[in-house]
Design a protein around this motif. Structure first.
Motif, PDB file in Angstrom:
ATOM      1  N   PRO A 277       0.796  -1.228   0.000  1.00 15.50           N
ATOM      2  CA  PRO A 277       0.000   0.000   0.000  1.00 15.50           C
ATOM      3  C   PRO A 277       0.828   1.277   0.000  1.00 15.50           C
ATOM      4  O   PRO A 277       1.898   1.340   0.603  1.00 15.50           O
ATOM      5  CB  PRO A 277      -0.810  -0.106   1.299  1.00 15.50           C
ATOM      6  N   PRO A 279      -0.758   4.937   0.543  1.00 16.56           N
ATOM      7  CA  PRO A 279      -2.060   5.614   0.679  1.00 16.56           C
ATOM      8  C   PRO A 279      -2.216   6.860  -0.178  1.00 16.56           C
ATOM      9  O   PRO A 279      -3.312   7.124  -0.674  1.00 16.56           O
ATOM     10  CB  PRO A 279      -2.113   5.958   2.175  1.00 16.56           C
ATOM     11  N   TYR A 347      -5.579  10.014   7.610  1.00 16.38           N
ATOM     12  CA  TYR A 347      -6.219   8.969   6.804  1.00 16.38           C
ATOM     13  C   TYR A 347      -7.686   8.895   7.202  1.00 16.38           C
ATOM     14  O   TYR A 347      -8.053   9.216   8.342  1.00 16.38           O
ATOM     15  CB  TYR A 347      -5.597   7.588   7.093  1.00 16.38           C
ATOM     16  N   ARG A 348      -8.489   8.431   6.256  1.00 14.48           N
ATOM     17  CA  ARG A 348      -9.855   8.039   6.628  1.00 14.48           C
ATOM     18  C   ARG A 348      -9.955   6.537   6.468  1.00 14.48           C
ATOM     19  O   ARG A 348      -9.579   5.976   5.445  1.00 14.48           O
ATOM     20  CB  ARG A 348     -10.894   8.732   5.731  1.00 14.48           C
ATOM     21  N   TYR A 349     -10.416   5.910   7.531  1.00 15.55           N
ATOM     22  CA  TYR A 349     -10.550   4.456   7.494  1.00 15.55           C
ATOM     23  C   TYR A 349     -11.914   4.101   8.056  1.00 15.55           C
ATOM     24  O   TYR A 349     -12.249   4.524   9.183  1.00 15.55           O
ATOM     25  CB  TYR A 349      -9.431   3.784   8.329  1.00 15.55           C
ATOM     26  N   ASP A 350     -12.682   3.374   7.273  1.00 10.69           N
ATOM     27  CA  ASP A 350     -13.985   2.923   7.728  1.00 10.69           C
ATOM     28  C   ASP A 350     -14.832   4.110   8.207  1.00 10.69           C
ATOM     29  O   ASP A 350     -15.492   4.033   9.244  1.00 10.69           O
ATOM     30  CB  ASP A 350     -13.763   1.924   8.882  1.00 10.69           C
ATOM     31  N   ALA A 362      -3.417  -4.623   5.510  1.00 10.58           N
ATOM     32  CA  ALA A 362      -4.757  -4.642   4.913  1.00 10.58           C
ATOM     33  C   ALA A 362      -5.496  -3.365   5.275  1.00 10.58           C
ATOM     34  O   ALA A 362      -6.175  -2.750   4.442  1.00 10.58           O
ATOM     35  CB  ALA A 362      -5.525  -5.861   5.411  1.00 10.58           C
ATOM     36  N   GLN A 363      -5.337  -2.945   6.535  1.00 16.31           N
ATOM     37  CA  GLN A 363      -5.977  -1.709   6.991  1.00 16.31           C
ATOM     38  C   GLN A 363      -5.401  -0.498   6.244  1.00 16.31           C
ATOM     39  O   GLN A 363      -6.143   0.356   5.775  1.00 16.31           O
ATOM     40  CB  GLN A 363      -5.740  -1.558   8.494  1.00 16.31           C
ATOM     41  N   ALA A 365      -4.121  -0.443   3.384  1.00 12.58           N
ATOM     42  CA  ALA A 365      -4.549  -0.474   1.990  1.00 12.58           C
ATOM     43  C   ALA A 365      -5.943   0.146   1.829  1.00 12.58           C
ATOM     44  O   ALA A 365      -6.306   0.588   0.739  1.00 12.58           O
ATOM     45  CB  ALA A 365      -4.535  -1.906   1.467  1.00 12.58           C
ATOM     46  N   HIS A 366      -6.712   0.167   2.915  1.00 14.10           N
ATOM     47  CA  HIS A 366      -8.059   0.751   2.846  1.00 14.10           C
ATOM     48  C   HIS A 366      -8.125   2.162   3.402  1.00 14.10           C
ATOM     49  O   HIS A 366      -9.209   2.719   3.560  1.00 14.10           O
ATOM     50  CB  HIS A 366      -9.064  -0.157   3.558  1.00 14.10           C
ATOM     51  N   CYS A 367      -6.985   2.716   3.730  1.00 16.12           N
ATOM     52  CA  CYS A 367      -6.956   4.101   4.204  1.00 16.12           C
ATOM     53  C   CYS A 367      -6.980   5.035   3.000  1.00 16.12           C
ATOM     54  O   CYS A 367      -6.224   4.829   2.048  1.00 16.12           O
ATOM     55  CB  CYS A 367      -5.679   4.380   4.995  1.00 16.12           C
ATOM     56  N   THR A 368      -7.835   6.047   3.063  1.00 16.91           N
ATOM     57  CA  THR A 368      -7.792   7.052   1.998  1.00 16.91           C
ATOM     58  C   THR A 368      -7.215   8.341   2.579  1.00 16.91           C
ATOM     59  O   THR A 368      -7.464   8.675   3.734  1.00 16.91           O
ATOM     60  CB  THR A 368      -9.185   7.312   1.386  1.00 16.91           C
TER      61      THR A 368
END
Ligand code: GDP
Ligand code: IMO
Ligand code: MG
Length: 428
Positions: A277, A279, A347-350, A362-363, A365-368
């Motif tokens: 990742p 980000p 980051y924004r996550y979930d 994995a987390q 990789a999902h952070c924007t």
């Protein structure tokens, strides 16, 4: 007099080679402490342009002794090529270069296994450089590695090599369906390596210790970047060694008490080569523009580097893992003409904000990224050598990065050549 470490603050290729060449003017010893020829360090000075994979980037300064430490894994063919290339261009490598007898060798089977393992990972490939670095460190940890010093006793090495190859050949043929190595051929390579490299092999810890006791200045040259660290990086998309400052003590046999300065090198934006990742990656025209402007293609493999805005969450994490006393900012000139310039500050996550660098890849990789925008600058910074000459907006950008990283920026690089540097504080 200090031992000062130069550590990659991001995912590698921050410009460590340029910075080490610049700082080595004041160094007595310049020592590589980790990684192998997965590294590619570019140096541009009066002698020309050089790409180093193993030889420390301080080799041009006649007062330096350059050391390849025990923490480095060495492909003897690559080292020999580098030595020959430098000698051919008039650099007195023989007088200046020393290779630790404790460093591990990258053997031909490590290179093959690196490639076979990557292939078998399929879609989950790490994107290694394919130079055998990972498998060499695996053997070091498994206590079945061959060290540089083992070449000095070829008789003693032969039975060990036979036993090692028996196992490696089973692995290569039965697991990967590859072609086995002949003991005779590999042993013959060892003989050649000894003939070529014997004059460079030395117990370098003693040289280091003596220099430190005599209060001479020592530069510790990192390879890769902190976010590729085996423990602290984006596992498993990491390298197999410790680019962070802890690796400098292990990789050279010195005490943490000897290290008085820790410089984190950051480029003014982000790049990464290989998988894993990133980000703040820009898969758009801006990312392409940075890649083209900066010619972000790998020094070692020629692969295009993934590009994005500066990631302050990652940078602050890197600073905390290393305890940087100084930050060094490179490639500021690459951002000349970009409007606006952006920095990832969160980051924004979930659906929630996150201000720390997560251990879970994995987390991550999902952070924007959440960006702060700063005004760009019109006037180019390329080649500038004084802070006052920088456009106000560029000064503001540097000051903001300093605040976000949390370490004072001591040097700013405005071009690939040695003199294209703004010195704000003395580092060594
Ligand atoms: P390293 O692995 O950290 O030593 O970095 P690399 O040599 O792999 O990649 C850095 C690239 O940036 C090289 O091509 C350098 O010549 C170049 N470089 C270093 N500093 C600067 C800079 O301040 N501006 C520009 N434009 N290029 C730079
Ligand atoms: P320098 O010193 C950038 C990356 C590879 C891959 C991962 C694992 O020039 O900054 P490896 O071959 O080490 O097992 O590959 O690490 N990598 C680097 N990326 N700069 C480097 O070195 C690197 N060395 C390894 O691309 O993602
Ligand atoms: Mg590089």
């Amino acid at each position: 007099m200090p031992a000062v470490a130069v550590v990659g603050g991001q995912w590698g290729d921050e410009g460590k080679g340029k910075i080490v060449d610049y700082l080595s003017q004041n160094a007595h010893i310049v020592a590589r402490y980790s990684g192998g020829n997965n590294a590619g360090h570019t140096v541009m000075n009066e002698a020309g342009e050089f790409k180093f994979h193993l030889v420390p980037s301080g080799i041009f300064w006649p007062q330096t002794t350059c050391i390849i430490g025990n923490g480095v894994v060495v492909d003897p063919d690559v080292l020999w090529q580098e030595i020959q290339g430098l000698a051919g261009r008039g650099v007195d490598v023989a007088a200046r270069l020393r290779l630790s007898d404790r460093a591990h060798l990258i053997m031909p089977y490590h290179i093959l296994l690196d490639q076979l393992e990557e292939r078998s990972r399929g879609r989950d490939a790490i994107g290694t450089t394919g130079k055998g670095v990972g498998p060499a460190y695996v053997d070091k940890t498994a206590r079945s590695g061959i060290r540089v010093g083992d070449l000095l006793d070829l008789e003693g090495l032969l039975p060990r090599l036979q036993a090692i190859l028996e196992y490696k050949n089973k692995l290569i043929t039965r697991v990967y369906d590859g072609t086995p190595f002949s003991v005779e051929q590999v042993f013959e390579r060892c003989r050649t390596w000894l003939e070529r490299l014997e004059p460079f092999i030395a117990p370098v810890e003693m040289t280091m210790r003596q220099a430190l006791e005599e209060q001479r200045s020592v530069l510790l040259e990192g390879a890769q970047g902190s976010l590729l660290d085996l423990d602290h990086g984006t596992y498993p998309y990491v390298t197999s060694s410790h680019p962070t400052v802890g690796g400098a003590c292990i990789g050279l046999g010195i005490s943490p008490r000897d290290v008085t300065g820790i410089c984190g090198v950051f480029k003014a934006y982000s790049t990464r080569v290989g998988g894993g990742p990133l980000p703040s990656e820009l898969n758009d025209a801006t990312g392409d523009a940075i890649r083209q402007r900066a010619w972000e293609y790998g020094t070692t493999t020629g692969r295009p580097r993934r590009c994005g805005w500066f990631d302050a969450i990652a940078a602050r994490y890197s600073a905390s893992v290393n305890g940087f006393t100084d930050a060094i900012l490179t490639r500021l000139d690459v951002l000349d003409g970009f409007h606006p310039v952006k920095v990832c500050v969160e980051y924004r996550y979930d659906g929630r904000e996150m201000r720390h660098f997560p251990s879970s890849t994995a987390q991550l990789a999902h952070c924007t990224p959440v960006y702060e925008e700063l005004p760009g600058w019109e006037r180019p910074t390329a080649g500038l050598t004084r802070w006052e000459e920088l456009p106000k907006e560029a000064q503001r950008y540097v000051a903001r990065l300093e605040e976000l990283i949390g370490s004072p920026i001591s040097l700013i690089s405005t071009g690939p050549r040695r003199h294209e540097t703004i010195a704000l504080r003395s580092v060594l």
